[in-house]
Write a protein that holds these residues in place. Structure first.
Motif, PDB file in Angstrom:
ATOM      1  N   ALA A 171       2.408 -24.115  -1.083  1.00 19.14           N
ATOM      2  CA  ALA A 171       0.981 -24.358  -1.276  1.00 19.14           C
ATOM      3  C   ALA A 171       0.486 -23.848  -2.625  1.00 19.14           C
ATOM      4  CB  ALA A 171       0.180 -23.694  -0.155  1.00 19.14           C
ATOM      5  N   ALA A 172       1.108 -22.795  -3.128  1.00 23.15           N
ATOM      6  CA  ALA A 172       0.591 -22.146  -4.340  1.00 23.15           C
ATOM      7  C   ALA A 172       1.714 -21.817  -5.321  1.00 23.15           C
ATOM      8  CB  ALA A 172      -0.155 -20.878  -3.946  1.00 23.15           C
ATOM      9  N   PRO A 173       2.386 -22.839  -5.842  1.00 27.33           N
ATOM     10  CA  PRO A 173       3.542 -22.568  -6.706  1.00 27.33           C
ATOM     11  C   PRO A 173       3.187 -21.981  -8.066  1.00 27.33           C
ATOM     12  CG  PRO A 173       3.054 -24.920  -6.661  1.00 27.33           C
ATOM     13  CD  PRO A 173       2.177 -24.284  -5.619  1.00 27.33           C
ATOM     14  N   THR A 174       1.960 -22.198  -8.555  1.00 27.57           N
ATOM     15  CA  THR A 174       1.642 -21.771  -9.930  1.00 27.57           C
ATOM     16  C   THR A 174       0.759 -20.531  -9.990  1.00 27.57           C
ATOM     17  OG1 THR A 174      -0.396 -23.075 -10.213  1.00 27.57           O
ATOM     18  CG2 THR A 174       1.704 -24.206 -10.592  1.00 27.57           C
ATOM     19  N   LEU A 175       0.426 -19.944  -8.842  1.00 24.81           N
ATOM     20  CA  LEU A 175      -0.476 -18.794  -8.846  1.00 24.81           C
ATOM     21  C   LEU A 175       0.287 -17.490  -9.065  1.00 24.81           C
ATOM     22  CD1 LEU A 175      -2.840 -19.578  -5.832  1.00 24.81           C
ATOM     23  CD2 LEU A 175      -3.277 -19.956  -8.271  1.00 24.81           C
ATOM     24  N   PHE A 176      -0.117 -16.731 -10.080  1.00 26.07           N
ATOM     25  CA  PHE A 176       0.369 -15.359 -10.258  1.00 26.07           C
ATOM     26  C   PHE A 176      -0.228 -14.562  -9.109  1.00 26.07           C
ATOM     27  CE2 PHE A 176       0.411 -11.040 -11.744  1.00 26.07           C
ATOM     28  CZ  PHE A 176       1.520 -10.929 -12.589  1.00 26.07           C
ATOM     29  N   SER A 177       0.609 -14.183  -8.147  1.00 24.43           N
ATOM     30  CA  SER A 177       0.114 -13.663  -6.873  1.00 24.43           C
ATOM     31  C   SER A 177       0.379 -12.174  -6.726  1.00 24.43           C
ATOM     32  CB  SER A 177       0.757 -14.421  -5.712  1.00 24.43           C
ATOM     33  OG  SER A 177       0.420 -15.800  -5.788  1.00 24.43           O
ATOM     34  N   MET A 178      -0.680 -11.469  -6.370  1.00 24.09           N
ATOM     35  CA  MET A 178      -0.664 -10.012  -6.358  1.00 24.09           C
ATOM     36  C   MET A 178      -1.124  -9.497  -4.994  1.00 24.09           C
ATOM     37  SD  MET A 178      -2.783  -7.609  -8.976  1.00 24.09           S
ATOM     38  CE  MET A 178      -4.380  -7.959  -8.227  1.00 24.09           C
TER      39      MET A 178
ATOM     40  N   VAL B 293       7.280   2.078  -2.588  1.00 24.93           N
ATOM     41  CA  VAL B 293       8.407   1.430  -3.274  1.00 24.93           C
ATOM     42  C   VAL B 293       9.080   0.431  -2.335  1.00 24.93           C
ATOM     43  CG1 VAL B 293      10.692   1.790  -4.283  1.00 24.93           C
ATOM     44  CG2 VAL B 293       8.798   3.302  -4.911  1.00 24.93           C
ATOM     45  N   ARG B 294       9.320   0.838  -1.098  1.00 23.70           N
ATOM     46  CA  ARG B 294       9.932  -0.082  -0.129  1.00 23.70           C
ATOM     47  C   ARG B 294       9.024  -1.290   0.103  1.00 23.70           C
ATOM     48  NH1 ARG B 294      11.975   4.848   2.051  1.00 23.70           N
ATOM     49  NH2 ARG B 294      10.036   5.226   3.213  1.00 23.70           N
ATOM     50  N   TRP B 295       7.729  -1.034   0.242  1.00 21.11           N
ATOM     51  CA  TRP B 295       6.765  -2.125   0.449  1.00 21.11           C
ATOM     52  C   TRP B 295       6.777  -3.074  -0.748  1.00 21.11           C
ATOM     53  CZ3 TRP B 295       2.274  -3.012  -2.513  1.00 21.11           C
ATOM     54  CH2 TRP B 295       1.418  -4.002  -2.025  1.00 21.11           C
ATOM     55  N   ALA B 296       6.776  -2.502  -1.960  1.00 22.57           N
ATOM     56  CA  ALA B 296       6.758  -3.333  -3.170  1.00 22.57           C
ATOM     57  C   ALA B 296       8.015  -4.192  -3.275  1.00 22.57           C
ATOM     58  CB  ALA B 296       6.618  -2.453  -4.404  1.00 22.57           C
ATOM     59  N   PHE B 297       9.152  -3.617  -2.939  1.00 22.12           N
ATOM     60  CA  PHE B 297      10.392  -4.398  -2.957  1.00 22.12           C
ATOM     61  C   PHE B 297      10.291  -5.588  -1.999  1.00 22.12           C
ATOM     62  CE2 PHE B 297      13.393  -0.706  -4.329  1.00 22.12           C
ATOM     63  CZ  PHE B 297      12.958  -0.861  -5.629  1.00 22.12           C
ATOM     64  N   ARG B 298       9.705  -5.349  -0.817  1.00 22.45           N
ATOM     65  CA  ARG B 298       9.559  -6.436   0.152  1.00 22.45           C
ATOM     66  C   ARG B 298       8.636  -7.517  -0.392  1.00 22.45           C
ATOM     67  NH1 ARG B 298       6.325  -7.462   4.786  1.00 22.45           N
ATOM     68  NH2 ARG B 298       5.214  -5.485   4.531  1.00 22.45           N
ATOM     69  N   MET B 299       7.571  -7.114  -1.099  1.00 22.26           N
ATOM     70  CA  MET B 299       6.647  -8.086  -1.691  1.00 22.26           C
ATOM     71  C   MET B 299       7.354  -8.914  -2.776  1.00 22.26           C
ATOM     72  SD  MET B 299       3.834  -7.810   0.000  1.00 22.26           S
ATOM     73  CE  MET B 299       4.905  -7.442   1.395  1.00 22.26           C
ATOM     74  N   LEU B 300       8.164  -8.264  -3.595  1.00 19.55           N
ATOM     75  CA  LEU B 300       8.894  -8.990  -4.636  1.00 19.55           C
ATOM     76  C   LEU B 300       9.900  -9.955  -4.025  1.00 19.55           C
ATOM     77  CD1 LEU B 300       9.546  -6.226  -7.326  1.00 19.55           C
ATOM     78  CD2 LEU B 300       7.725  -7.935  -7.275  1.00 19.55           C
TER      79      LEU B 300
ATOM     80  N   ALA C  77       6.249 -12.155  -4.888  1.00 15.86           N
ATOM     81  CA  ALA C  77       5.060 -11.606  -5.533  1.00 15.86           C
ATOM     82  C   ALA C  77       5.335 -11.472  -7.024  1.00 15.86           C
ATOM     83  CB  ALA C  77       4.716 -10.246  -4.947  1.00 15.86           C
ATOM     84  N   ASP C  78       4.283 -11.596  -7.835  1.00 18.58           N
ATOM     85  CA  ASP C  78       4.420 -11.434  -9.285  1.00 18.58           C
ATOM     86  C   ASP C  78       4.048 -10.031  -9.745  1.00 18.58           C
ATOM     87  OD1 ASP C  78       4.998 -14.302 -10.112  1.00 18.58           O
ATOM     88  OD2 ASP C  78       3.194 -14.554  -8.904  1.00 18.58           O
ATOM     89  N   ALA C  79       3.257  -9.341  -8.950  1.00 22.89           N
ATOM     90  CA  ALA C  79       2.850  -7.960  -9.204  1.00 22.89           C
ATOM     91  C   ALA C  79       2.311  -7.423  -7.891  1.00 22.89           C
ATOM     92  CB  ALA C  79       1.785  -7.888 -10.298  1.00 22.89           C
ATOM     93  N   VAL C  80       2.040  -6.128  -7.842  1.00 25.05           N
ATOM     94  CA  VAL C  80       1.400  -5.541  -6.672  1.00 25.05           C
ATOM     95  C   VAL C  80       0.189  -4.742  -7.126  1.00 25.05           C
ATOM     96  CG1 VAL C  80       3.538  -5.436  -5.332  1.00 25.05           C
ATOM     97  CG2 VAL C  80       2.820  -3.444  -6.670  1.00 25.05           C
TER      98      VAL C  80
END
Length: 264
Positions: free
Chosen positions: A57-64, A79-86, A90-93
């Motif tokens: 649905a959102a291929p071009t959105l820099f998603s945080m 850190v564990r949460w951020a790894f899961r987001m990446l 995710a592009d950033a957190v």
């Protein structure tokens, strides 16, 4: 040619060149619309980002993605949460926790966006939901907070409800990507909530938000249509107008005769 999703390197190169656009989206429909509209950056709930169809649905959105730090826990938990987001692309957190926590993620090459100015989760320290940085001393504290984020390894910061002159002066003096929420056009991106832009509620509207549509009015209209439709259905059932033959299945008469004989 389809739009390209921004990278951290792209946004750093664009600093001072053009204003980026950023939204807080909370539904797949909002994310899809933001992508179609050419929005650059979105803040998203982690559970939305982690849906398997999010990037369709959102291929071009820099998603945080971001969550309140007290919902995640310690620096190690972050850190564990951020790894899961990446892992979920995710592009950033976003993180408004301690500098220690931000540094722990940055040390693992996680792109982290911090927060300065009015920080809702820490509003008690600055007097509640109101502007921050209106005096020289309080403005300088914001500058010091930005410098501390730089030192911790953050790539950017949301700067919320700060005088435009202060926000611009800070943005001009930091390599961080500054995301303005009510802090004027002197930063690197403008940030609003999708529900405010859409006029999706009748409650308090932040001063910095601009309403472009009246979704709340449409929701009210649709609710009245729901009530009317349900009332008409109830009346049809009570009067025998529903169901009619067009909504039911009839049995072949001969088969029905055989069935009745079996019933006895």
């Amino acid at each position: 040619m389809p739009a390209k999703r921004l990278t951290v390197a792209d946004m750093r190169a664009l600093k001072g060149e053009r204003q980026l656009t950023m939204l807080r989206v909370t539904t797949m429909e909002e994310a899809e619309a933001a992508d179609a509209a050419g929005i650059d950056i979105v803040s998203v709930p982690p559970e939305l980002l982690c849906r398997p169809d999010y990037r369709d649905a959102a291929p071009t959105l820099f998603s945080m993605p971001g969550e309140n730090y007290y919902d995640i826990g310690t620096s190690d938990d972050f850190v564990r949460w951020a790894f899961r987001m990446l892992q979920h692309d995710a592009d950033a957190v976003y993180c408004s926790a301690s500098l220690k926590t931000i540094k722990a993620m940055a040390d693992e090459a996680v792109p982290v966006i911090g927060h300065v100015g009015l920080i809702p989760s820490r509003r008690t320290w600055t007097g509640g939901f109101k502007a921050v940085g209106k005096t020289a001393d309080s403005a300088f504290k914001i500058w010091e907070a930005v410098q501390a984020l730089e030192a911790a390894g953050a790539i950017g910061a949301e700067i919320e409800v700060v005088p435009v002159e202060v926000a611009q002066a800070i943005s001009e003096r930091t390599p961080l990507i500054m995301l303005s929420m009510g802090a004027g056009a002197g930063c690197d991106a403008q940030y609003l909530f999708a529900e405010d832009i859409l006029g999706a509620h009748r409650g308090h509207m932040p001063r910095h938000s601009k309403v472009y549509r009246d979704f709340a009015g449409e929701f009210e209209r649709l609710q009245q249509e729901r009530i009317a439709a349900f009332s008409e259905y109830r009346t049809d059932v009570e009067t025998g107008a529903f169901p009619t033959d067009s909504y039911v299945l009839r049995m072949d008469p001969d088969e029905m005769t055989k069935f009745r004989s079996k019933l006895g």
